[in-house]
Every structure is written in C-alpha cells, then in structure tokens.
Motif scaffolding. Structure first.
Motif, PDB file in Angstrom:
ATOM      1  N   CYS B  49      -9.542 -24.650  -6.061  1.00  0.00           N
ATOM      2  CA  CYS B  49      -8.470 -25.004  -6.990  1.00  0.00           C
ATOM      3  C   CYS B  49      -7.285 -25.593  -6.218  1.00  0.00           C
ATOM      4  CB  CYS B  49      -8.041 -23.736  -7.722  1.00  0.00           C
ATOM      5  SG  CYS B  49      -6.706 -23.999  -8.870  1.00  0.00           S
ATOM      6  N   PRO B  50      -6.664 -26.645  -6.757  1.00  0.00           N
ATOM      7  CA  PRO B  50      -5.524 -27.237  -6.050  1.00  0.00           C
ATOM      8  C   PRO B  50      -4.334 -26.277  -5.958  1.00  0.00           C
ATOM      9  CG  PRO B  50      -5.791 -28.236  -8.224  1.00  0.00           C
ATOM     10  CD  PRO B  50      -6.975 -27.348  -8.007  1.00  0.00           C
ATOM     11  N   HIS B  51      -4.358 -25.212  -6.768  1.00  0.00           N
ATOM     12  CA  HIS B  51      -3.249 -24.271  -6.730  1.00  0.00           C
ATOM     13  C   HIS B  51      -3.349 -23.388  -5.486  1.00  0.00           C
ATOM     14  CE1 HIS B  51      -1.230 -20.466  -8.540  1.00  0.00           C
ATOM     15  NE2 HIS B  51      -0.305 -21.230  -7.976  1.00  0.00           N
ATOM     16  N   LYS B  52      -4.193 -22.357  -5.512  1.00  0.00           N
ATOM     17  CA  LYS B  52      -4.325 -21.486  -4.345  1.00  0.00           C
ATOM     18  C   LYS B  52      -5.783 -21.284  -3.989  1.00  0.00           C
ATOM     19  CE  LYS B  52       0.097 -19.185  -4.567  1.00  0.00           C
ATOM     20  NZ  LYS B  52       0.822 -17.920  -4.691  1.00  0.00           N
ATOM     21  N   ALA B  53      -6.526 -22.380  -4.087  1.00  0.00           N
ATOM     22  CA  ALA B  53      -7.903 -22.388  -3.601  1.00  0.00           C
ATOM     23  C   ALA B  53      -8.842 -21.439  -4.350  1.00  0.00           C
ATOM     24  CB  ALA B  53      -7.950 -22.101  -2.100  1.00  0.00           C
ATOM     25  N   GLY B  54      -8.529 -21.129  -5.598  1.00  0.00           N
ATOM     26  CA  GLY B  54      -9.443 -20.299  -6.388  1.00  0.00           C
ATOM     27  C   GLY B  54     -10.790 -20.994  -6.558  1.00  0.00           C
ATOM     28  N   LYS B  55     -11.833 -20.182  -6.736  1.00  0.00           N
ATOM     29  CA  LYS B  55     -13.173 -20.756  -6.861  1.00  0.00           C
ATOM     30  C   LYS B  55     -13.404 -21.238  -8.294  1.00  0.00           C
ATOM     31  CE  LYS B  55     -15.469 -18.506  -3.020  1.00  0.00           C
ATOM     32  NZ  LYS B  55     -15.552 -19.704  -2.180  1.00  0.00           N
ATOM     33  N   LEU B  56     -13.326 -22.556  -8.471  1.00  0.00           N
ATOM     34  CA  LEU B  56     -13.476 -23.124  -9.819  1.00  0.00           C
ATOM     35  C   LEU B  56     -14.855 -22.822 -10.388  1.00  0.00           C
ATOM     36  CD1 LEU B  56     -11.676 -26.516  -9.208  1.00  0.00           C
ATOM     37  CD2 LEU B  56     -10.785 -24.485 -10.356  1.00  0.00           C
ATOM     38  N   SER B  57     -15.837 -22.661  -9.506  1.00  0.00           N
ATOM     39  CA  SER B  57     -17.197 -22.369  -9.985  1.00  0.00           C
ATOM     40  C   SER B  57     -17.238 -21.054 -10.755  1.00  0.00           C
ATOM     41  CB  SER B  57     -18.165 -22.295  -8.805  1.00  0.00           C
ATOM     42  OG  SER B  57     -17.719 -21.295  -7.895  1.00  0.00           O
ATOM     43  N   GLN B  58     -16.236 -20.212 -10.592  1.00  0.00           N
ATOM     44  CA  GLN B  58     -16.234 -18.923 -11.281  1.00  0.00           C
ATOM     45  C   GLN B  58     -15.397 -18.947 -12.559  1.00  0.00           C
ATOM     46  OE1 GLN B  58     -18.337 -16.679 -10.356  1.00  0.00           O
ATOM     47  NE2 GLN B  58     -18.908 -18.024  -8.668  1.00  0.00           N
ATOM     48  N   GLY B  59     -14.898 -20.128 -12.899  1.00  0.00           N
ATOM     49  CA  GLY B  59     -14.034 -20.205 -14.081  1.00  0.00           C
ATOM     50  C   GLY B  59     -14.808 -20.359 -15.379  1.00  0.00           C
ATOM     51  N   ILE B  60     -14.096 -20.337 -16.494  1.00  0.00           N
ATOM     52  CA  ILE B  60     -14.727 -20.553 -17.807  1.00  0.00           C
ATOM     53  C   ILE B  60     -14.700 -22.044 -18.123  1.00  0.00           C
ATOM     54  CG2 ILE B  60     -14.428 -20.176 -20.293  1.00  0.00           C
ATOM     55  CD1 ILE B  60     -13.746 -17.294 -19.709  1.00  0.00           C
ATOM     56  N   VAL B  61     -15.878 -22.582 -18.448  1.00  0.00           N
ATOM     57  CA  VAL B  61     -16.010 -24.014 -18.730  1.00  0.00           C
ATOM     58  C   VAL B  61     -15.868 -24.236 -20.235  1.00  0.00           C
ATOM     59  CG1 VAL B  61     -17.533 -26.018 -18.550  1.00  0.00           C
ATOM     60  CG2 VAL B  61     -17.612 -24.233 -16.789  1.00  0.00           C
ATOM     61  N   HIS B  62     -15.051 -25.223 -20.614  1.00  0.00           N
ATOM     62  CA  HIS B  62     -14.889 -25.529 -22.041  1.00  0.00           C
ATOM     63  C   HIS B  62     -14.625 -27.005 -22.198  1.00  0.00           C
ATOM     64  CE1 HIS B  62     -10.516 -25.249 -21.114  1.00  0.00           C
ATOM     65  NE2 HIS B  62     -10.923 -24.283 -20.318  1.00  0.00           N
ATOM     66  N   SER B  65     -13.512 -29.323 -19.251  1.00  0.00           N
ATOM     67  CA  SER B  65     -12.533 -28.724 -18.353  1.00  0.00           C
ATOM     68  C   SER B  65     -13.043 -27.377 -17.859  1.00  0.00           C
ATOM     69  CB  SER B  65     -11.214 -28.476 -19.085  1.00  0.00           C
ATOM     70  OG  SER B  65     -10.725 -29.650 -19.660  1.00  0.00           O
ATOM     71  N   VAL B  66     -12.388 -26.898 -16.802  1.00  0.00           N
ATOM     72  CA  VAL B  66     -12.678 -25.541 -16.339  1.00  0.00           C
ATOM     73  C   VAL B  66     -11.336 -24.840 -16.130  1.00  0.00           C
ATOM     74  CG1 VAL B  66     -12.799 -26.252 -13.901  1.00  0.00           C
ATOM     75  CG2 VAL B  66     -13.877 -24.102 -14.634  1.00  0.00           C
ATOM     76  N   THR B  67     -11.286 -23.546 -16.488  1.00  0.00           N
ATOM     77  CA  THR B  67     -10.068 -22.770 -16.262  1.00  0.00           C
ATOM     78  C   THR B  67     -10.275 -21.930 -15.008  1.00  0.00           C
ATOM     79  OG1 THR B  67      -9.539 -22.708 -18.610  1.00  0.00           O
ATOM     80  CG2 THR B  67      -8.548 -20.997 -17.234  1.00  0.00           C
ATOM     81  N   CYS B  68      -9.405 -22.088 -14.043  1.00  0.00           N
ATOM     82  CA  CYS B  68      -9.535 -21.377 -12.773  1.00  0.00           C
ATOM     83  C   CYS B  68      -9.424 -19.863 -13.001  1.00  0.00           C
ATOM     84  CB  CYS B  68      -8.471 -21.844 -11.796  1.00  0.00           C
ATOM     85  SG  CYS B  68      -8.491 -20.918 -10.246  1.00  0.00           S
ATOM     86  N   PRO B  69     -10.283 -19.074 -12.347  1.00  0.00           N
ATOM     87  CA  PRO B  69     -10.267 -17.634 -12.597  1.00  0.00           C
ATOM     88  C   PRO B  69      -9.045 -16.925 -12.007  1.00  0.00           C
ATOM     89  CG  PRO B  69     -11.856 -18.157 -10.885  1.00  0.00           C
ATOM     90  CD  PRO B  69     -11.374 -19.463 -11.436  1.00  0.00           C
ATOM     91  N   LEU B  70      -8.364 -17.548 -11.073  1.00  0.00           N
ATOM     92  CA  LEU B  70      -7.264 -16.790 -10.451  1.00  0.00           C
ATOM     93  C   LEU B  70      -5.974 -16.829 -11.259  1.00  0.00           C
ATOM     94  CD1 LEU B  70      -7.633 -16.985  -6.573  1.00  0.00           C
ATOM     95  CD2 LEU B  70      -8.681 -15.464  -8.235  1.00  0.00           C
TER      96      LEU B  70
END
Ligand code: SRM
Ligand SMILES: Cc1cc2nc3c(=O)[nH]c(=O)nc-3n(C[C@H](O)[C@H](O)[C@H](O)COP(=O)(O)OP(=O)(O)OC[C@H]3O[C@@H](n4cnc5c(N)ncnc54)[C@H](O)[C@@H]3O)c2cc1C
Ligand code: SF4
Ligand code: FES
Lengths: 812, 114
Positions: B49-62, B65-70
């Motif tokens: 993630c461009p924010h704090k490197a959260g793993k986008l692969s673990q986010g919710i896809v809709h 788009s994807v929402t970062c889990p962190l």
C-alpha cells in the motif's frame, strides 16, 4: 363547612374497547366530575390498541407495549372496571344492565360499544376446535400456542386482517396457506397491479396463496384436520383462521329491543332508538354505513361526548379513511376512491425493478384516491390532499414522484382547525399535538410520538406531525435526520436492513444488494462484512459464510500485524491453562522461531510475528495439544476473564472460575456485531473487572449479579445491572439470551455499550425479564452455536482454504 | 517504446483465485498481488500500500478497487491510484488472461507515470 356532593349521574359503558374507552376519555375531558362511571368488558383486562395485535402475533411487540389503558388508569379516574364479565341483559324499563356473573348496575346514560365479531363462515365443521377468528388477544394467544406444536395453518380470507394473520403465523414458523375468494388480494384496498406485487412478495416469503378458492367444508375428528374446497381440493390444516370480514356485534342491543339493521342504528348524535342509550364504534350503523377502521371512531367519540355532556350539538360526519398493511417489509398505503370511474383520470408510476407501483386517481383537479405499493412513505402527503380537497392542478404532472419533486404543494396543516384529527390510529388532534409541543418543549418527531402517540402506530400521519413541529418551532425544527445509511453504496440504514433480511427472507449478499437497491456492483469494505454478519445471524446453518466479505483477520483467523506477519492467540478457558498446554506453546515457539510471546490483557498468551505460511502448521501443533482458536481477531466472543473465586480465595463466595469456563464453553465461536467480552468475579471486590465487560458476572453470597454493556476501551463505560439470579443455569440462560438479543438487534460494529445507550437498558431488561422471551432467545443462541463451534484452525491445519496461505506462484 | 521486452509469465489459472479475492506471486524485492473481480477481470499491483506498505492482497475487493486491510485506503486496481482524499499510487503490473491462464508482464515496470 360540610357539603354533600351533588349526586353524580350514573354512566355505564358496555364494551371496554377502543371506541368505548375513547368516548369515556372525551367525556372526562369535557365534564370531569359529572358522572359515576362503570365499564363492563368481556375481555379480562384493561383496554389495548387492537390494531397492534398483528405486530404482537408477528413477535414484534409485546401485549404490555400495546396496552393503552392499564387497570391503574381506571383507578386514577375513579372508574369501576368490571373486566371479564360480558353484559347479557339490558333492562331498559328499570335502566339496569346485568352481566353474565349476575353483576347489576343501574344507569342514567348507557353507551354500547360492543365492537364487531369476525364472520365465521358456516361451512360444515366450522365449530371444530382449531377454527378461530382474529379479533382479540385471546385469539393471538391461541395462534401462538398452536404454532408451537403444529405446522399447518390455513387462513380463509386474503384481506388486510387475513394477510396480517398469515404473516404472523409464518413468522412463527408455520406453513401458511391463504384461501381467498376473489381473484386478487385485498381487493378493497389494492388495485390488481399492486395486489399482484403483494402476492409475489408474500409468496417469496414462503406463504402459499390460492385465489378464487371457495371453502366447502372443514374436516376433523376431535379438532380441525383439513379444509376442503368446492373444487374438491383437500388441504391439511392444524389451524384455520377465519378472516372473511366482520359483523357488528348487535346481539345485546337487539335483545333489548333497540332498533338494529346491520348494526345498532344511531342518529347523527350517536343516539340509538332509546334516548338514554348511545352507541359508538364498530357496533353501529350510521346512515346505512357500517365501519371497520379506527379513524372514524375518534370522531364518533367526540360527537357522543359533546351530546352526552351537553357541550355542543355536533353531528357525526363520515370522513375518508386510509389503510396500511402492517406487515413488516411491505410498504403499502391506499385511500379514497382508488379504482376510479368514467369521470376520473389515473396517474400511474411503475418501477418494476424496485417493485414500486403508485396510482393516483384525479377528478377535476382534485386527488380522490391513491394506491401506493413498494414506496408508501408519501402516503400521508397524498392522504392529506385527498382529505383537504386540495387543488392539485399545478402539481398534477409531478406529484406522482412525491413532495420532494413536486414542491409548492400546500402541506395544509396550518389551515386545519385545532380539532382536526391528525393521527387516525390513536385519535390525536392538531390542538393536542401543538399543546404537547408547547407544554413539554418537544423538538423531535420521536418526542411527539412518545408524548401524544401521534404517528406511532401506522405512521401515515408522520408528514403532518412533522409539519406541525415545523409550524410550532419555526426555523428551529429540523426534520429527523435521515437514517444514517450503512455506507455510500446504499441509502438504507442498519436497522431497516436487518429487518428486511429477515422479513423478506434475503439469504445471500447479492440478493440483499438487489432487493435493497445497492448502487455498486458488489458493495464495499464497509457494507460487505456487515451484510455477511447479518446474514449468518439471520440464517444459521443455512447461510454460507462469504470469506471474501470478511476483514483479513477473520478470514485468516489470526491478527495481521503492521509488517504483514500474524499473531496467534489460543483459547485458555476462563483464563486457565495446564502444564501440557504451556509446554506445547513453548515447543511451537521454538519450532517456528516465533519472535515474541506475551501475556495478554485477556488472560491468555499471544504469539506474535508468525509468518503467514507457517500459520496452518502452528495451529496443527496447538490443536494436537487440545487448544483451539481464541478468536482474538474476530467480531466474536473473545475472552472470559475470571478470578480464582471460592476454590482458593478467602473472600470468594462462588466458583467464579468454573462459571467462567462454563460461559466460555457455551459461547465460544459465536459471531457478534462487534467483539464481545465477559468476565466472572468471585465476590464484589471484582478482581476480574466484570463491570467493564459486555457481559459481567459478580458472585454474591446469594447468587450472581449479572451486568451488561460495559466497555474498557476508548470510552470507558461501566455496566448496567441486568438481573440478580441464584443458580448457574440462570446465569447461562441470561448470558445466551443477552448475546442473542445483541446479535439480532445491534448494528454491525456496535459494541454492547453504544447499543445499550441507543436502545435503552430498560428495553434490554424488559426483554430478558420475560421468561418465555428469554428462553426463546437462549434457544436461538444455542441453535446458532451448533454451526459455529467448529474450530476454524482445525480445518485449515488440515488443508482447507489453502489458497489463503500459499502464494499463487513463486518467482526467484 | 523504450525497446525493453516484456516477458509474459504464466503464474496460474484464473480459477486459482476466488472471486473478489487476491493471491500473491512472490518475487524477490516485492510481492505482486493478483486480483480477480466479480466479473472476472484480473489486475496486478505490487503488494504494498502506498500509505504504510499494507498488504493489498489481504484487503477486501469491491468493484475494481481494493480496500487496504491496515487503514482502509481504497486503491483503484486499474490505475493503482489511491482514492480521494488519500494520495498515492502503487506500481501496476501488466496482466493478460489467455484461455484461463494468467500471464504477468514482468521485466517492465509499468504505471510509473510518464
Ligand atoms: C493482545 C491484546 C493486548 C495485550 O497484549 O494484552 C490486545 C491487542 C489488540 N487490541 Fe485490544 N487487546 C487486548 C485486550 C484488550 C482489552 C482488555 C480486556 O479485554 O480485558 C481492552 C479493553 C476492554 C474492552 O474491550 O472493553 C482492549 C481494547 C481494544 C480496543 C478498544 C475497544 C473499544 O470498544 O473501545 C480496540 C480497537 C477496536 O476493537 O476497534 C482493540 C484492538 C486491538 C487490536 C486487535 C488492534 C488491531 O486491530 O490490530 C490488537 C491486536 C494485537 C494482536 O495482533 O494480537 N483493543 N483490548 C489483548 C488481547 C486480549 C485477548 O486475549 O484476546
Ligand atoms: C388484528 C386487527 C388489526 C386491525 N388493524 C387495523 C388497522 O390497521 N387500521 C384500522 O384502522 N383498523 C384496524 N383494525 C380495526 C380496529 O381494531 C377496530 O376498528 C376497532 O378496534 C373498533 O373499536 P370498537 O371499540 O368498536 O371495538 P373493539 O375494539 O373490538 O371493542 C369492543 C369491546 O367490547 C367487548 N364486548 C363485546 N360485547 C360485550 C358485552 N356484551 N359486554 C361487555 N363487553 C363486550 C369486546 O370484548 C371488546 O373488547 C384491526 C382490527 C384487528 C382485529
Ligand atoms: S473477586 Fe473476590 S474472591 Fe475473587 S479473587 Fe478477587 S477478592 Fe478474591
Ligand atoms: S497501509 Fe494501507 S491504508 Fe495504511
């Protein structure tokens, strides 16, 4: 000085129902000390709001909540209430009435308000036990009792009452078939198009509906067993509810020789053929008309009171009425002449996708009737224009879209006289509402509802009540903020969403999104987890969890850390552990080189920094030592903290540790709107900090104090006392029932503390105080637990959901 | 064109990724998150993630788009851009689907704004 009070005139009311009691209220308002009043009622309790029997049957309201006049009201007003004894004779010459148990009372003025009886079609077998009408709370009791032990119900009559009965029985788990004589449902309130939409909606919920079905006979030996139709069809039945119309209850009046036709005949002043006898409500016939809705009763009661007290020589003038079907999730309203004729013109709006049908009937630039189906919120706006005969010429083209699109239409409340009826269901006038707003400084719709009951039953007058608030408060009134939508994908709020999922039997996320008009193709990260939770709560055992709609921690069954590794917290029942468990934990830490081990604030151990790929193997080893997931990652039952209690502690009064373990064994694995924490302390010193937990138990010498709604997080909240109980079984039952009530009622991501702040601790106490409700909630909780007490780690350790843990490909 | 060749690398079958989910192709340096939408579109982004490197692969896809889990930033899958009010951009990786096989275009970082 000693004065002898003048002897009061004796007033007797026969029929302790909606019309009669309102008439007494109107009389008391005009002439407080004039009459010595006796009320005879066939039903054995105070007066209640009969129209709310349907929500009681459907389980949405309690009998207490619909009681409008408890016994204390009669006492306070010095009224003698003879409840449970019907009047059987009127001696008009002697001016006395006598009840079935022999109680006799003399009268100077007599009011008959005996209401009406359901029509029981006299087909063969109509007297069999199990064949009933739907008129009073006793009928509701019968239906609920049969629903507990039997499966098949048949409702004869697909009108308003029949469908409300059918819906209620369906909600109580019965197989329901409606037999309707006419080709379309509710033909007296709905046009064929909306009747078709209604039929589809009800069938979608599992109701079976046969139209043009003519009942020939009811069969059964000692109780009803089947219904036979004229065409020979035979349908099994354990209960038959006859809802084929009502007939004024005139037997008593007729025996007394009063002039009766279909109803007891009254003149414009509500007087019968005997000048000392008045009649009011559904038992009457006025200028050839009989009645079946509450709104006209309020006007009748006023006229009657004016006449009896000699206040004014008013006359009863029938007014137009509107109806709404009280079936949760079905939004309909109809009023006036909705079918139209040669002299009228129809304006129709249809949105098949949303299931909306609106039909307005206009004659000479006046709205004369309407049917709204699927979007009835504007019902009161149209109803108002119909009643006031508003000239709609200017808004004719746009009014079908509602007041927001067709502004400039006069709301009309300011022009009404103070005596004008605003709320038909509860008979509240404009003057009463304005006076209440002024006197009690009311500023919101809910406050007005609480004080005056206006707009609190069917809601069709909400628009007018809001307009009155606006009128009284000027710029200070802001219409109730629209409910906060779940997220930007929808305009629907959490409460409405939860209701619709149950009422409309929506069982998948796409089904909800479609039915509720989601604007995005597959929602977002806010609504999807909420929907997933609402669905699994509503349909335990049936709903298949949508893992793609879960937040990463709940999908992975571990907490993601800022570096992308995970933490693992095994359950330690009630904060207890063993040497074997500790040894297994130590081995896992060594084997997988877990960098950090910590004792948590929840009385268990956290293994931090586990690599994603290692998770299944870590769980496997923990499982082997008998440990399961602690759900430290879930909106779920988290920890049950305990203290050492009576087993060791010198102050301990009960085995708090054992109780904590029992609570955790019962509740682990359950998903909740937000995380749920419990604690059990062995004495009021409260070492387990039970009074800041969602469900806290504090032992006393006498038993256990149960506390709810505590929170130790961002905003500390101390618990409220829920109940004091004596046995361990009661603790478990209250805990299960409380969790289930929270699970079914709260909004997603609402912890028990804010939830209780919102619904009020009284609601929670009252709900759980009722043994039947409590038991039912507890049973539903245990039922849903049957599907959630599988350790999620075990499956995954054995290879389930492997794609979660393994990369798609590795490139080096 | 800068003359560099893109190598299309087969990383798996589209059905290896459940709908509205993501899986990772692990690479030296940075993992790549491969996403599948409800309507079978496939996208690939660096799993950071461009924010704090959260793993986008673990986010919710809709949607796409994807929402970062962190911290719930919403990242567009097609352009790698963070949705307003947040600002930032993730590297995109070219991806194609041929007869169900997912092909990643490696060797040429794309999405580095020209
Ligand atoms: C591990 C632990 C701290 C510890 O080392 O002791 C912990 C760790 C976290 N807490 Fe906690 N809380 C822990 C006990 C508590 C307690 C104490 C308790 O339960 O008695 C509280 C206050 C009591 C309460 O909840 O009322 C507590 C109040 C919170 C809150 C604030 C909740 C609130 O309603 O205001 C959050 C934030 C949230 O949930 O949104 C939170 C969130 C978190 C999260 C899940 C943050 C996150 O989303 O990543 C942390 C996860 C760390 C991890 O990966 O394991 N944690 N947290 C404790 C785990 C208990 C367990 O065994 O499961
Ligand atoms: C399930 C249901 C839902 C309804 N929904 C709506 C709705 O949504 N909207 C609407 O406008 N209307 C609705 N109605 C109709 C509404 O309830 C009636 O119009 C209203 O109750 C009539 O009032 P009443 O006082 O005339 O009769 P009741 O309220 O029936 O009161 C009559 C009372 O007299 C008693 N009684 C009868 N004979 C004797 C006797 N000899 N001695 C002593 N007591 C006697 C009866 O037991 C009864 O308690 C509904 C009715 C039912 C049953
Ligand atoms: S709660 Fe009471 S009994 Fe339990 S440890 Fe504390 S002081 Fe002892
Ligand atoms: S790291 Fe993605 S939102 Fe913070």
């Amino acid at each position: 000085m000693n004065m002898i009070a003048p002897k009061r005139s004796r007033l007797v009311l026969v029929g302790n129902g909606m019309a009669g009691v309102r008439a007494v209220e109107e009389i008391l308002a005009r002439a407080p000390q004039t009459f010595q009043i006796t009320v005879f009622g066939a039903e054995p309790h105070g007066n209640y709001n009969r129209i709310m029997l349907s929500p009681v049957l459907a389980g949405e309201k309690t009998f207490e909540a619909i009681t409008t006049h408890p016994r204390s009201w009669y006492e306070e007003n010095e009224i003698e209430l003879i409840a449970g004894e019907p009047v059987v004779t009127i001696d008009r010459a002697a001016k006395t009435v006598t009840g079935a148990l022999g109680t006799t009372r003399p009268y100077d003025v007599l009011i008959l308000a005996t209401g009406s009886n359901p029509i029981i079609i006299p087909v063969p077998g109509h007297r069999l036990p199990g064949v009933i009408g739907f008129r009073d709370i006793a009928d509701v009791g019968t239906m609920l009792a049969v629903a507990k032990t039997h499966r098949k119900a048949i409702v004869i009559g697909g009108g308003l009452l029949g469908l409300e009965a059918a819906n209620g029985l369906l909600r109580n788990g019965m197989d329901v078939t409606v037999l309707h004589l006419m080709p379309t449902l509710m033909e007296r309130q709905l046009d064929p198009v909306s009747a078709g939409l209604l039929k589809a909606e009800l069938e979608g919920r599992g109701m079976r509906i046969l139209t043009e079905a003519n009942t020939a006979a009811i069969h059964g030996a000692d109780r009803v067993g089947a219904v036979e139709l004229k065409d020979g069809t035979r349908l099994d039945a354990d209960l038959v509810v006859m809802s084929a119309g009502i007939r004024p209850n005139i037997a008593l009046a007729k025996d007394a020789g009063l002039a009766c036709n279909r109803g007891i005949q009254v003149d414009d002043g509500m007087r019968t053929s005997d000048p000392a006898v008045f009649a009011v409500g559904e038992c009457i016939e006025h200028r050839g008309a009989v009645f079946g809705l509450v709104a006209p009763l309020w006007d009748m009661a006023k006229v009657l009171a004016d006449r009896i007290t000699g206040t004014a020589e008013t006359d009863y003038v029938p007014a137009i009425t509107g109806t709404r079907l009280k079936v949760t999730g079905v939004d309909m309203f109809s009023a006036g002449d909705f079918m139209g004729d040669d002299t009228t013109e129809d304006i129709v709006f249809r949105d098949a996708r949303r299931g909306v049908h609106k039909k307005l009937v206009v004659r000479d630039d006046k709205l004369v009737g309407c049917v709204l189906y699927g979007a009835a919120a504007d019902g009161s706006w149209y109803f108002d224009m119909i009643r006031n005969g508003t000239d709609v010429g200017a808004i004719r083209d746009t009014m079908v879209f509602g007041p927001s699109i067709a502004p400039g239409a006069p709301a009309g409340v300011e022009t009404l006289p103070d005596t004008a009826e605003i709320c038909g269901c509860n008979g509240v006038s404009k003057g009463t509402i304005l006076a209440a707003i002024d006197k009690h400084k009311l500023t919101t719709l809910d406050q007005v509802r609480g004080r005056t009951k206006a707009s609190s039953s069917c809601g069709s007058c909400t628009c007018q009540v809001e307009a009155l608030l606006g009128l009284a408060l000027g710029g200070d009134y802001k219409a109730a903020p629209k409910v906060k939508p779940v997220c930007k994908c929808t305009g629907v709020g959490h409460g409405e969403l939860r209701k619709a999922i149950v009422a409309r039997q929506l069982k998948t996320i796409p089904a909800v999104m479609q039915a509720m008009g989601w604007t995005t193709p597959d929602g977002c990260a806010s609504c999807r987890p909420a929907l997933n939770y609402y669905l699994l709560c509503a349909w335990p055992g049936e709903y298949v969890d949508a893992s793609a709609s879960r937040f990463v921690n709940e999908r992975m069954h571990a907490n993601i850390q800022k570096d992308g590794t995970y933490s693992v917290v095994p359950r330690m029942w009630g904060g207890t552990t063993t040497a074997a468990e500790l040894r297994a934990i130590a081995d896992v830490v060594d084997k997988f080189q877990i960098p950090s081990v910590k004792v948590t604030g929840g009385q268990r151990i956290d293994l931090l920094g586990v690599k994603k790929d290692d998770l299944p193997a870590v769980w496997k080893d923990l499982n082997a030592a008998g440990m399961v997931s602690g759900h430290a990652y879930g909106k779920a039952l988290r920890t049950v903290k305990t203290c050492v209690g009576s087993e060791w502690c010198r102050f301990g009064t009960q085995d708090s540790t054992g109780m904590g373990v029992a609570l955790e064994k019962m509740t682990w694995g359950s998903w909740t709107p937000h995380k749920t924490k419990m604690a059990v302390s062995g004495c009021p010193r409260n070492c387990a900090e039970a009074t800041i937990k969602d469900f806290g138990v504090v032992a006393t010498e006498a038993g256990w104090d149960l506390h709810v709604g505590g929170n130790g997080g961002i905003k500390v909240r101390v618990t409220d006392l829920l109940a004091k109980v004596t046995t361990g079984e009661e603790v478990l039952e209250y805990a299960g029932a409380f969790m289930q009530f929270y699970r079914e009622d709260a909004w997603y991501l609402e912890r028990t503390a804010p939830w209780i702040e919102r619904v009020g601790i009284e609601t929670v106490r009252e709900t759980l105080a009722d043994p039947a409700t409590r038991k039912a909630l507890h049973e539903r909780f245990l039922y849903s637990q049957r599907f959630s007490q599988d350790d999620p780690w075990t499956d995954r350790a054995q290879g389930a959901e492997a794609h979660e843990f393994k990369p798609l490909a590795e490139v080096s | 064109m800068d003359g560099r060749t893109t190598i299309w690398m087969d990383v798996g079958h589209i059905d290896d990724i459940p709908h509205l989910r993501s899986r990772v192709v692990s690479m030296p340096g940075c993992d790549i998150a491969v996403f599948r939408t409800a309507d079978d579109q496939v996208f690939a982004l660096y799993d950071r993630c461009p924010h704090k490197a959260g793993k986008l692969s673990q986010g919710i896809v809709h949607g796409t788009s994807v929402t970062c889990p962190l911290h719930n930033w919403v990242i567009g899958l097609a352009d790698g851009q963070a949705q307003e009010p947040d600002e930032g951009c993730v590297h995109r990786v070219p991806v194609r689907v041929r007869e169900g096989r997912i092909l990643l275009g490696v060797g040429q970082p794309s999405g580095v704004a020209a």
